[in-house]
Enzyme design. Structure first.
Site, PDB file in Angstrom:
ATOM      1  N   GLY A 196       0.838  -1.202   0.000  1.00  0.00           N
ATOM      2  CA  GLY A 196       0.000   0.000   0.000  1.00  0.00           C
ATOM      3  C   GLY A 196       0.871   1.249   0.000  1.00  0.00           C
ATOM      4  O   GLY A 196       1.375   1.660   1.039  1.00  0.00           O
ATOM      5  N   GLY A 198      -0.263   4.193  -1.314  1.00  0.00           N
ATOM      6  CA  GLY A 198      -1.158   5.317  -1.052  1.00  0.00           C
ATOM      7  C   GLY A 198      -1.532   6.047  -2.323  1.00  0.00           C
ATOM      8  O   GLY A 198      -0.904   5.885  -3.370  1.00  0.00           O
ATOM      9  N   GLY A 199      -2.599   6.846  -2.223  1.00  0.00           N
ATOM     10  CA  GLY A 199      -3.026   7.630  -3.379  1.00  0.00           C
ATOM     11  C   GLY A 199      -3.975   6.904  -4.311  1.00  0.00           C
ATOM     12  O   GLY A 199      -4.424   7.463  -5.313  1.00  0.00           O
ATOM     13  N   SER A 209       4.311   7.309   3.219  1.00  0.00           N
ATOM     14  CA  SER A 209       4.967   6.468   4.226  1.00  0.00           C
ATOM     15  C   SER A 209       6.318   5.955   3.727  1.00  0.00           C
ATOM     16  O   SER A 209       7.235   5.758   4.521  1.00  0.00           O
ATOM     17  CB  SER A 209       4.069   5.306   4.641  1.00  0.00           C
ATOM     18  OG  SER A 209       3.712   4.530   3.524  1.00  0.00           O
ATOM     19  N   GLN A 245      -1.433  -7.413  -3.512  1.00  0.00           N
ATOM     20  CA  GLN A 245      -0.926  -8.051  -2.310  1.00  0.00           C
ATOM     21  C   GLN A 245      -1.389  -9.515  -2.206  1.00  0.00           C
ATOM     22  O   GLN A 245      -0.897 -10.247  -1.348  1.00  0.00           O
ATOM     23  CB  GLN A 245      -1.347  -7.273  -1.059  1.00  0.00           C
ATOM     24  CG  GLN A 245      -2.822  -7.362  -0.730  1.00  0.00           C
ATOM     25  CD  GLN A 245      -3.176  -6.721   0.606  1.00  0.00           C
ATOM     26  OE1 GLN A 245      -4.142  -6.006   0.699  1.00  0.00           O
ATOM     27  NE2 GLN A 245      -2.410  -6.947   1.643  1.00  0.00           N
ATOM     28  N   ASP A 267      -0.481  -2.155   4.736  1.00  0.00           N
ATOM     29  CA  ASP A 267      -1.382  -0.990   4.777  1.00  0.00           C
ATOM     30  C   ASP A 267      -2.036  -0.876   3.394  1.00  0.00           C
ATOM     31  O   ASP A 267      -2.072   0.191   2.805  1.00  0.00           O
ATOM     32  CB  ASP A 267      -0.585   0.280   5.118  1.00  0.00           C
ATOM     33  CG  ASP A 267      -1.487   1.500   5.296  1.00  0.00           C
ATOM     34  OD1 ASP A 267      -2.693   1.321   5.543  1.00  0.00           O
ATOM     35  OD2 ASP A 267      -0.975   2.633   5.189  1.00  0.00           O
ATOM     36  N   HIS A 270      -6.821  -3.786   3.209  1.00  0.00           N
ATOM     37  CA  HIS A 270      -7.442  -3.993   4.529  1.00  0.00           C
ATOM     38  C   HIS A 270      -8.620  -4.961   4.473  1.00  0.00           C
ATOM     39  O   HIS A 270      -9.378  -5.071   5.436  1.00  0.00           O
ATOM     40  CB  HIS A 270      -7.841  -2.669   5.197  1.00  0.00           C
ATOM     41  CG  HIS A 270      -6.679  -1.727   5.317  1.00  0.00           C
ATOM     42  ND1 HIS A 270      -5.533  -2.064   5.994  1.00  0.00           N
ATOM     43  CD2 HIS A 270      -6.485  -0.482   4.825  1.00  0.00           C
ATOM     44  CE1 HIS A 270      -4.671  -1.059   5.914  1.00  0.00           C
ATOM     45  NE2 HIS A 270      -5.221  -0.094   5.210  1.00  0.00           N
ATOM     46  N   GLU A 295      -1.828  -3.007   9.744  1.00  0.00           N
ATOM     47  CA  GLU A 295      -2.516  -1.770  10.145  1.00  0.00           C
ATOM     48  C   GLU A 295      -4.027  -1.885   9.903  1.00  0.00           C
ATOM     49  O   GLU A 295      -4.492  -2.742   9.165  1.00  0.00           O
ATOM     50  CB  GLU A 295      -1.996  -0.587   9.319  1.00  0.00           C
ATOM     51  CG  GLU A 295      -0.551  -0.231   9.602  1.00  0.00           C
ATOM     52  CD  GLU A 295      -0.141   1.075   8.917  1.00  0.00           C
ATOM     53  OE1 GLU A 295      -1.016   1.823   8.440  1.00  0.00           O
ATOM     54  OE2 GLU A 295       1.069   1.335   8.854  1.00  0.00           O
TER      55      GLU A 295
HETATM   56  C1  LIG Z   1      -4.197   3.534   2.828  1.00  0.00           C
HETATM   57  S1  LIG Z   1      -3.379   3.592   1.285  1.00  0.00           S
HETATM   58  C2  LIG Z   1      -1.689   3.387   1.782  1.00  0.00           C
HETATM   59  C3  LIG Z   1      -1.144   4.564   2.525  1.00  0.00           C
HETATM   60  C4  LIG Z   1       0.353   4.544   2.742  1.00  0.00           C
HETATM   61  N1  LIG Z   1       0.813   3.286   3.247  1.00  0.00           N
HETATM   62  C5  LIG Z   1       0.737   5.625   3.734  1.00  0.00           C
HETATM   63  O1  LIG Z   1       0.781   5.401   4.956  1.00  0.00           O
HETATM   64  O2  LIG Z   1       1.028   6.741   3.268  1.00  0.00           O
HETATM   65  C6  LIG Z   1      -3.813   2.036   0.604  1.00  0.00           C
HETATM   66  C7  LIG Z   1      -3.190   1.752  -0.770  1.00  0.00           C
HETATM   67  O3  LIG Z   1      -3.338   0.343  -0.993  1.00  0.00           O
HETATM   68  C8  LIG Z   1      -3.540   0.119  -2.359  1.00  0.00           C
HETATM   69  N2  LIG Z   1      -4.204  -1.197  -2.536  1.00  0.00           N
HETATM   70  C9  LIG Z   1      -5.521  -1.509  -2.440  1.00  0.00           C
HETATM   71  N3  LIG Z   1      -5.725  -2.819  -2.682  1.00  0.00           N
HETATM   72  C10 LIG Z   1      -4.496  -3.350  -2.910  1.00  0.00           C
HETATM   73  C11 LIG Z   1      -4.028  -4.659  -3.216  1.00  0.00           C
HETATM   74  N4  LIG Z   1      -4.874  -5.696  -3.337  1.00  0.00           N
HETATM   75  N5  LIG Z   1      -2.711  -4.850  -3.400  1.00  0.00           N
HETATM   76  C12 LIG Z   1      -1.839  -3.813  -3.296  1.00  0.00           C
HETATM   77  N6  LIG Z   1      -2.217  -2.551  -3.026  1.00  0.00           N
HETATM   78  C13 LIG Z   1      -3.522  -2.312  -2.827  1.00  0.00           C
HETATM   79  C14 LIG Z   1      -4.385   1.301  -2.816  1.00  0.00           C
HETATM   80  O4  LIG Z   1      -4.236   1.533  -4.210  1.00  0.00           O
HETATM   81  C15 LIG Z   1      -3.853   2.424  -1.934  1.00  0.00           C
HETATM   82  O5  LIG Z   1      -2.933   3.222  -2.651  1.00  0.00           O
END
Ligand SMILES: C[S@@+](CC[C@H](N)C(=O)[O-])C[C@H]1O[C@@H](n2cnc3c(N)ncnc32)[C@H](O)[C@@H]1O
Length: 380
Positions: A196, A198-199, A209, A245, A267, A270, A295
């Site tokens: 994760g 972000g964005g 992060s 993931q 992260d 979720h 998280e």
């Molecule tokens: C809450 S944000 C992460 C924030 C970052 N870790 C921070 O603290 O700045 C969640 C991210 O997870 C990604 N995401 C969602 N599903 C995912 C998956 N199955 N595999 C990988 N990334 C995923 C989204 O695209 C998003 O950018």
């Protein structure tokens, strides 16, 4: 640790003079000085400075040789003049910063106790003063910022989180928990993998992060995974990978590139099933002594994420699965058949820490054995 040029310098910076000499030969002194200057630029937070600019020459001595590397530094940006093909003759430096190269390697990438600046000399070539009653050159604040990265900073993770745009403090309050578990790792060369970036769908958003971890762990390779393509957050000690993931083939390809991680932080989506799938795949790859952090465990109670507020111990929810790992810590004490996760992970889970919406699982060898069969407590 990733075995690229930066990884070689980081590994050598904690070793002997000979280790550093070998690394400088392998990387090449010019490239090494550029990588060190790059790292100092990153640590300088130039965007916070008042308007000013300077051409800084790093004169890095290595035996009889001197590597001269010029950087143009201004508020918010820095540029390697050597890269731009601009010769030293064409661009007069405002200041020269001299270092013995091995010491600069240690000052930037070494463990805290090894970060010295005994051979450093700062020579001002333009002495236009900072104010009417001062003899401090106008460029001094910029140069001080650039050299700030050679001394361990009093970094507060919450402040770094806000500065780099993560929600780890403010929306959540995880940073004191991270400090509790990460402080002893800060001086080590390590690989951190965060799921994760972000964005979400915006390729130019996120990366907060990863930048936070890059600053906090000054000897670490920081790797991020996101299902969306990301143009932010790459370069220097940061690597980013696009994939899910939950995709084992993709995760294996990441592991092949970055090696066994020392820290994994989930992260990402979720969703309970995704959290569990990632853990099952990545925990075995974690180095012994490593930490796996999950998280946003509030989603374990929310049906939209595959969670439940009724079946609190269901192994299909993140918390239900992680609670099984708490039993896995005592896998040798169970008398009857155990859930799969207890047998599978028990020998490798040393501890499980639960906090508000966050869990930290520590990996190691968990095979102390139970009490001997003759012990009175085991009778009957
Ligand atoms: C809450 S944000 C992460 C924030 C970052 N870790 C921070 O603290 O700045 C969640 C991210 O997870 C990604 N995401 C969602 N599903 C995912 C998956 N199955 N595999 C990988 N990334 C995923 C989204 O695209 C998003 O950018």
């Amino acid at each position: 640790m990733i075995e690229d040029d930066t990884g070689k310098l980081i590994a050598a910076a904690g070793g002997t003079e000979r280790d550093i000499g070998d690394a400088l030969r392998a990387v090449g002194p010019e490239r090494a000085v550029q990588l060190l200057a790059d790292e100092l630029i990153h640590r300088a937070d130039l965007e916070d400075l008042p308007h000013a600019e300077a051409v800084v020459r790093f004169a890095c001595h290595l035996g009889e040789r001197t590597v001269n590397h010029l950087v143009h530094v201004s508020k918010g940006s820095a540029r390697h003049l050597a890269d731009a093909g601009e010769s030293e003759r064409a661009t007069a430096p405002d200041v020269t910063v001299r270092y013995d190269t091995p010491e600069l390697v240690r000052a930037v990438f070494g463990p805290t106790s090894a970060r010295t600046s005994a051979t450093r000399r700062v020579e001002w070539h333009t002495t236009d003063p900072i104010g009417p009653h001062s003899e401090v050159p106008r460029t001094a604040p910029l140069v001080q910022r650039l050299l700030r990265g050679t001394v361990p900073g009093p970094d507060d993770l919450a402040e770094l989180s806000l500065r780099f745009g993560s929600d780890k403090w403010g929306l959540h309050f995880y940073t004191p928990l991270f400090e509790r578990h990460f402080a002893s790792l800060r001086d080590r060369p390590l690989t951190l993998l965060e799921l994760g970036i972000g964005g979400f769908d915006d390729p130019e958003a996120g990366g907060g992060s990863l930048r936070l971890w890059r600053r906090y762990f000054h000897r670490a390779m920081i790797c991020g995974v996101d299902i969306a393509e990301k143009t932010v957050a790459a370069g220097g000690r940061i690597r980013s990978f696009c994939g899910s993931q939950t995709d084992p083939v993709f995760l294996d390809s990441v592991l092949e590139r970055v090696g066994p991680p020392d820290v994994v932080i989930d992260d990402a989506s979720h969703r309970c099933a995704d959290v569990i799938a990632s853990f099952r795949h990545l925990f075995p790859a974690l180095r012994p002594g490593g930490l796996y952090v999950v998280e946003d465990l509030q989603t374990s109670y929310w049906p939209r994420y595959g969670g439940s507020s009724e079946e609190l111990s269901s192994p299909a929810t993140s918390m239900g699965f992680l609670k099984t790992l708490a039993d896995a810590v005592n896998h040798e004490e169970l008398n009857g058949p155990a859930p799969d996760a207890v047998d599978e992970f028990g020998p490798h889970v040393v501890s499980v820490h639960f906090y508000h919406n966050l869990a930290v699982i520590e990996k190691g060898t968990n095979k102390e054995g139970t009490l001997p069969s003759w012990h009175p407590a085991r009778a009957g």
